[in-house]
Design a protein around this motif. Sequence first.
Motif, PDB file in Angstrom:
ATOM      1  N   ILE A  23       0.808  -1.287   0.088  1.00 16.97           N
ATOM      2  CA  ILE A  23      -0.149  -0.070  -0.023  1.00 16.97           C
ATOM      3  C   ILE A  23       0.855   1.181   0.021  1.00 16.97           C
ATOM      4  O   ILE A  23       1.953   1.378   0.721  1.00 16.97           O
ATOM      5  N   ASN A  25       1.503   5.537  -2.080  1.00 18.12           N
ATOM      6  CA  ASN A  25       1.144   6.687  -3.194  1.00 18.12           C
ATOM      7  C   ASN A  25       2.111   6.409  -4.222  1.00 18.12           C
ATOM      8  O   ASN A  25       1.524   6.523  -5.301  1.00 18.12           O
ATOM      9  N   SER A 100     -10.656   9.914   4.258  1.00 20.61           N
ATOM     10  CA  SER A 100      -9.679  10.333   5.277  1.00 20.61           C
ATOM     11  C   SER A 100      -9.911  10.310   6.650  1.00 20.61           C
ATOM     12  O   SER A 100      -9.162  10.231   7.488  1.00 20.61           O
ATOM     13  N   PRO A 104      -7.696   3.464  11.195  1.00 20.47           N
ATOM     14  CA  PRO A 104      -6.648   2.534  10.491  1.00 20.47           C
ATOM     15  C   PRO A 104      -7.365   1.070  10.362  1.00 20.47           C
ATOM     16  O   PRO A 104      -7.462   0.310   9.317  1.00 20.47           O
ATOM     17  N   PHE A 107      -9.996   1.124   7.781  1.00 21.09           N
ATOM     18  CA  PHE A 107      -9.439   1.186   6.349  1.00 21.09           C
ATOM     19  C   PHE A 107      -9.215  -0.291   5.964  1.00 21.09           C
ATOM     20  O   PHE A 107      -9.239  -1.012   4.929  1.00 21.09           O
ATOM     21  N   PHE A 127       5.275   4.712   5.808  1.00 25.67           N
ATOM     22  CA  PHE A 127       3.963   4.874   5.288  1.00 25.67           C
ATOM     23  C   PHE A 127       2.921   4.893   6.809  1.00 25.67           C
ATOM     24  O   PHE A 127       3.166   4.145   7.773  1.00 25.67           O
ATOM     25  N   PHE A 129      -1.176   5.619   7.774  1.00 27.51           N
ATOM     26  CA  PHE A 129      -2.684   5.382   7.211  1.00 27.51           C
ATOM     27  C   PHE A 129      -3.701   5.737   8.137  1.00 27.51           C
ATOM     28  O   PHE A 129      -3.490   5.675   9.391  1.00 27.51           O
ATOM     29  N   LYS A 133      -3.152  10.282  10.163  1.00 27.95           N
ATOM     30  CA  LYS A 133      -1.923   9.105   9.906  1.00 27.95           C
ATOM     31  C   LYS A 133      -1.985   8.367  11.226  1.00 27.95           C
ATOM     32  O   LYS A 133      -0.636   8.354  11.658  1.00 27.95           O
TER      33      LYS A 133
END
Length: 311
Positions: A23, A25, A100, A104, A107, A127, A129, A133
């Motif tokens: 996972i 960007n 957003s 976590p 997600f 990373f 998420f 974050k």
Amino acid sequence: MIIVKDLEELKTVYNENKVHVTIGNFDGVHVGHREFLHQIKKDCIQDHAKFVIVTFVPHPLKILKAHSGFLINTYAERRELLASCGADYLLEIDFTRDFSTLTPEEFLTKHIFSFDGISKIYLGHDFAFGANKSGDFHVAKTFCEHKKTALMLQQEYKIKSSSVSSTEVRNAILAGDIPKANELLGRNYFLSGRVIKGEGRGKKIGYPTANLGYDKELIIPAKGVYITQVKIKDMIYNSVTNIGVNPTFNTGYEVHVESHLLDFTQDIYGEEIRVSFIKKLRDEKKFPSVNDLVEQITADAELAREYFKHE
């Protein structure tokens, strides 16, 4: 590489039983990304698993920070680069304000473990998420242990003790330091687009240029003149490229990317091209006369020819 809308498709449409997932960007798909992805591909081959990359469109910075003009590649180019790293499937999640706010755990439950055949998950060293974050390797590790799924953490990739990241690539591009950007990318930095109609001044002074219609979401190198190569279909032509506002003609503030292909006479208006950058020759400059400008362009073209003679 197949693009999927949901990982559930891996079971319902493609009948997969075992996948490895990463996972991120992956903007620019730089040399650190590529090393990471190639290692995952090797593991997939060894484990007889399919390779799945999960990423986001648009880039989270566009939604969370309202950033624009910062992407190293278009999303289509990113797909091309990720496919070259051996991915079997690509999930591009629609990144929205609502998305957003997911925790976590939400997600991972909704977007990753919607498919129950995940054997390993790989995360980059930096990373994060989930909302604010808040999700990191430790959060993911606890979740994956409950799912009996292995979690692998990438070590930071460095070149000559320096970090490699999309941010470092962007900084090099903005500074016009193309050799550094290319070293970090592991390839030549490029801009793609269609040749669009310009003012036609280059043709009038003996140096016709291809005016690139580039995506305004992309980052653009510092203003100046660069040694480049232009790809048209399957052919590559040596060139010099000017990035700037044409100050000699006082044309305004819009930044143009205009390439003069050396010893080339064909009409390529409307063609899709890719301009690959090699090194910067000089800064943009306002000349006292058109004759002075022509003299400088002639010198720029000669420097480019000399460069390619020794390559």
